[in-house]
Write a protein that holds these residues in place. Structure first.
Motif, PDB file in Angstrom:
ATOM      1  N   VAL A 145      23.258   7.089 101.431  1.00  0.00           N
ATOM      2  CA  VAL A 145      21.895   6.677 101.813  1.00  0.00           C
ATOM      3  C   VAL A 145      20.932   7.859 101.805  1.00  0.00           C
ATOM      4  N   ALA A 146      21.303   8.936 102.480  1.00  0.00           N
ATOM      5  CA  ALA A 146      20.368  10.040 102.696  1.00  0.00           C
ATOM      6  C   ALA A 146      20.255  10.992 101.506  1.00  0.00           C
ATOM      7  N   VAL A 147      21.361  11.222 100.829  1.00  0.00           N
ATOM      8  CA  VAL A 147      21.358  12.201  99.738  1.00  0.00           C
ATOM      9  C   VAL A 147      21.137  11.534  98.385  1.00  0.00           C
ATOM     10  N   VAL A 148      21.876  10.467  98.135  1.00  0.00           N
ATOM     11  CA  VAL A 148      21.810   9.806  96.828  1.00  0.00           C
ATOM     12  C   VAL A 148      20.670   8.798  96.751  1.00  0.00           C
ATOM     13  N   GLY A 149      20.307   8.214  97.891  1.00  0.00           N
ATOM     14  CA  GLY A 149      19.300   7.153  97.878  1.00  0.00           C
ATOM     15  C   GLY A 149      19.859   5.858  97.316  1.00  0.00           C
ATOM     16  N   PHE A 150      21.114   5.562  97.654  1.00  0.00           N
ATOM     17  CA  PHE A 150      21.811   4.396  97.121  1.00  0.00           C
ATOM     18  C   PHE A 150      21.201   3.101  97.654  1.00  0.00           C
ATOM     19  N   ASP A 151      21.245   2.078  96.807  1.00  0.00           N
ATOM     20  CA  ASP A 151      20.708   0.758  97.154  1.00  0.00           C
ATOM     21  C   ASP A 151      21.439   0.195  98.374  1.00  0.00           C
ATOM     22  N   THR A 152      20.719  -0.173  99.413  1.00  0.00           N
ATOM     23  CA  THR A 152      21.324  -0.675 100.650  1.00  0.00           C
ATOM     24  C   THR A 152      21.243  -2.186 100.784  1.00  0.00           C
ATOM     25  N   HIS A 153      20.896  -2.879  99.704  1.00  0.00           N
ATOM     26  CA  HIS A 153      20.840  -4.339  99.761  1.00  0.00           C
ATOM     27  C   HIS A 153      22.242  -4.935  99.844  1.00  0.00           C
ATOM     28  N   PHE A 154      22.326  -6.071 100.508  1.00  0.00           N
ATOM     29  CA  PHE A 154      23.608  -6.746 100.720  1.00  0.00           C
ATOM     30  C   PHE A 154      23.755  -7.893  99.732  1.00  0.00           C
ATOM     31  N   TYR A 155      24.827  -7.843  98.941  1.00  0.00           N
ATOM     32  CA  TYR A 155      25.105  -8.870  97.938  1.00  0.00           C
ATOM     33  C   TYR A 155      26.367  -9.646  98.314  1.00  0.00           C
ATOM     34  N   VAL A 156      26.413 -10.895  97.882  1.00  0.00           N
ATOM     35  CA  VAL A 156      27.617 -11.711  98.042  1.00  0.00           C
ATOM     36  C   VAL A 156      27.983 -12.308  96.686  1.00  0.00           C
ATOM     37  N   PRO A 157      29.241 -12.676  96.478  1.00  0.00           N
ATOM     38  CA  PRO A 157      29.643 -13.259  95.190  1.00  0.00           C
ATOM     39  C   PRO A 157      28.883 -14.542  94.867  1.00  0.00           C
ATOM     40  N   VAL A 159      25.951 -15.097  93.878  1.00  0.00           N
ATOM     41  CA  VAL A 159      24.509 -15.119  94.120  1.00  0.00           C
ATOM     42  C   VAL A 159      23.857 -13.976  93.344  1.00  0.00           C
ATOM     43  N   LYS A 160      22.807 -14.284  92.584  1.00  0.00           N
ATOM     44  CA  LYS A 160      22.180 -13.295  91.701  1.00  0.00           C
ATOM     45  C   LYS A 160      21.430 -12.214  92.467  1.00  0.00           C
ATOM     46  N   PHE A 161      20.820 -12.614  93.572  1.00  0.00           N
ATOM     47  CA  PHE A 161      19.914 -11.707  94.273  1.00  0.00           C
ATOM     48  C   PHE A 161      20.483 -11.305  95.630  1.00  0.00           C
ATOM     49  N   PRO A 162      20.091 -10.140  96.139  1.00  0.00           N
ATOM     50  CA  PRO A 162      20.595  -9.696  97.445  1.00  0.00           C
ATOM     51  C   PRO A 162      20.087 -10.605  98.556  1.00  0.00           C
ATOM     52  N   LEU A 222      25.323  -9.900  82.666  1.00  0.00           N
ATOM     53  CA  LEU A 222      26.107 -10.588  83.691  1.00  0.00           C
ATOM     54  C   LEU A 222      25.315 -10.847  84.966  1.00  0.00           C
ATOM     55  N   LEU A 223      24.024 -10.506  84.964  1.00  0.00           N
ATOM     56  CA  LEU A 223      23.145 -10.694  86.135  1.00  0.00           C
ATOM     57  C   LEU A 223      23.715  -9.952  87.352  1.00  0.00           C
ATOM     58  N   TRP A 224      24.233  -8.769  87.079  1.00  0.00           N
ATOM     59  CA  TRP A 224      24.855  -7.946  88.125  1.00  0.00           C
ATOM     60  C   TRP A 224      23.865  -6.862  88.550  1.00  0.00           C
ATOM     61  N   TYR A 273      35.314   2.599  98.968  1.00  0.00           N
ATOM     62  CA  TYR A 273      34.176   3.336  98.398  1.00  0.00           C
ATOM     63  C   TYR A 273      33.742   2.716  97.075  1.00  0.00           C
ATOM     64  N   MET A 274      34.705   2.362  96.228  1.00  0.00           N
ATOM     65  CA  MET A 274      34.369   1.746  94.945  1.00  0.00           C
ATOM     66  C   MET A 274      33.734   0.366  95.131  1.00  0.00           C
ATOM     67  N   ALA A 275      34.216  -0.384  96.106  1.00  0.00           N
ATOM     68  CA  ALA A 275      33.628  -1.702  96.382  1.00  0.00           C
ATOM     69  C   ALA A 275      32.166  -1.563  96.791  1.00  0.00           C
ATOM     70  N   ILE A 276      31.859  -0.521  97.536  1.00  0.00           N
ATOM     71  CA  ILE A 276      30.476  -0.260  97.948  1.00  0.00           C
ATOM     72  C   ILE A 276      29.618   0.044  96.726  1.00  0.00           C
ATOM     73  N   LEU A 277      30.117   0.908  95.837  1.00  0.00           N
ATOM     74  CA  LEU A 277      29.351   1.271  94.643  1.00  0.00           C
ATOM     75  C   LEU A 277      29.116   0.077  93.731  1.00  0.00           C
ATOM     76  N   GLY A 278      30.087  -0.834  93.686  1.00  0.00           N
ATOM     77  CA  GLY A 278      29.973  -2.009  92.823  1.00  0.00           C
ATOM     78  C   GLY A 278      29.350  -3.204  93.503  1.00  0.00           C
ATOM     79  N   LYS A 279      28.803  -3.003  94.708  1.00  0.00           N
ATOM     80  CA  LYS A 279      28.188  -4.099  95.465  1.00  0.00           C
ATOM     81  C   LYS A 279      29.154  -5.271  95.614  1.00  0.00           C
ATOM     82  N   SER A 280      30.413  -4.934  95.885  1.00  0.00           N
ATOM     83  CA  SER A 280      31.476  -5.940  95.942  1.00  0.00           C
ATOM     84  C   SER A 280      32.246  -5.872  97.252  1.00  0.00           C
ATOM     85  N   GLU A 281      31.540  -5.524  98.331  1.00  0.00           N
ATOM     86  CA  GLU A 281      32.220  -5.391  99.613  1.00  0.00           C
ATOM     87  C   GLU A 281      32.898  -6.697 100.031  1.00  0.00           C
TER      88      GLU A 281
END
Length: 354
Positions: A145-157, A159-162, A222-224, A273-281
């Motif tokens: 969050v602080a260093v990379v500025g990674f997207d903090t939106h929450f996605y679910v399977p 659904v196209k949009f956070p 893939l609308l990912w 960590y990988m699940a976080i990067l892939g918005k696949s928590e």
């Protein structure tokens, strides 16, 4: 090094993540195959064997002289392969290295305590272990969050949009994901190769997802969610897959070495960590289905005993339940592998269902 060849010597072949991922796989695989026998010989000489928990089935007593801490070897191989193959200026690679190394360090401290005391219940105290897991998981989240500025939106399977923006709450959520994944793999690591193969399947699936996330064309098709740069972590995931396959050569039944907490905590944390990067928590629940089943069996067993004074399973985690029902160890292991394979196949199918 390979990425340096591309940047400074104009060897265009090495600009491709897939090519460097292939090199990383084979470097880690070969290095693990070479180094593991040396480690096993050293561990036997030092009597660094796995203490057997007195609460597990009696059949496990025959494994009491099996060396542990094999995770140190495959984590080391992964690091070498990553350093040689990945773009080390990529912040997501740096975050991955931190996650893998820090959780391996934590697990190693736990393993050393168990080996020295010759008691599987010694090592780090559960609360201290959990504290450090959350601290390290939160550190990874703060970095994103602080260093990379990674997207903090929450996605679910599907659904196209956070659904919403977690903002700084993402740090807490991501720490929970990393800690949960780390402990889930640790609980599963109770039979020869049981945690290794599902981890390989999960790493492959998450590697595909992270590659898609970092690829502008594929993510659009893939609308990912598209996040520039995360695809580079596919190289590190491929290295860890190669290292785990090399480890499996010695870890398959009957195991010559166990991964120990130094391996299981590190692998689980990296999966989170990988699940976080892939918005696949949330999708991680399906990707790590075997790990989830094992964890839920422990929660259900403890909860039922405390609330009702009765056990649900003959023994938990659930793989011990099947051992108590006199299933052959190989049958339990392979059937769990099959479940993991099918779960990951389903997870990959969801890529197109948005």
């Amino acid at each position: 090094m390979l990425y340096w060849f591309y940047r400074h010597l104009d060897i265009n072949l090495f600009q491709y993540i897939t090519v460097r991922a292939g090199f990383a796989f084979f470097i880690a695989f070969i290095l693990t195959l070479y180094a593991m026998p040396l480690f096993i010989a050293w561990a036997k000489a030092k009597k660094a064997s796995q203490p057997i928990n007195k609460f597990v089935p009696k059949a496990h007593l025959k494994k009491s002289n099996t060396p542990t801490m094999g995770g140190v070897v495959f984590v080391f191989s992964t690091l070498v392969a990553t350093l040689l193959s990945a773009n080390l200026f990529n912040p997501y690679i740096l975050g991955g290295l931190f996650t893998l190394i820090s959780f391996c360090w934590l697990g190693l401290n736990d393993d050393i305590g168990k080996v020295i005391s010759r008691n599987n219940l010694e090592g780090l105290a559960p609360r201290a272990k959990l504290f450090w897991q959350f601290l390290l998981g939160a550190a990874a989240g703060i970095f994103l969050v602080a260093v990379v500025g990674f997207d903090t939106h929450f996605y679910v399977p599907f659904v196209k949009f956070p659904l919403f923006d977690m903002q700084w709450g993402a740090v807490v959520f991501w720490a929970l994901v990393i800690v949960a994944a780390s402990n889930a793999v640790n609980l599963t690591d109770g039979l020869d190769g049981l945690a290794t193969v599902p981890s390989i399947f999960a790493l492959f699936t998450l590697g595909v997802i992270v590659y898609v996330t970092g690829n502008a064309v594929l993510s659009h098709y893939l609308l990912w969610p598209k996040i520039i740069g995360v695809g580079e972590v596919t190289v590190m995931a491929s290295a860890l897959i190669g290292a785990l396959i090399g480890f499996l050569w010695y870890n398959c039944n009957p195991a010559e070495v166990f991964m120990g907490d130094s391996g299981s905590l590190a692998v689980g944390a990296f999966l989170g960590y990988m699940a976080i990067l892939g918005k696949s928590e949330i999708l991680l629940i399906l990707i790590g289905a075997v790990f989830v089943i094992e964890t839920l069996s422990v929660i259900a067993q403890v909860g039922s005993y405390k609330l009702r004074g009765k056990r649900i399973f003959l023994m938990a985690p659930i793989h011990h339940h099947f051992e108590m029902k006199h299933w052959a160890e190989n049958k339990i292991i392979v059937r769990f592998w099959i479940i993991a394979f099918i779960a990951n196949l389903l997870a990959l199918i969801t890529l197109k269902i948005r």
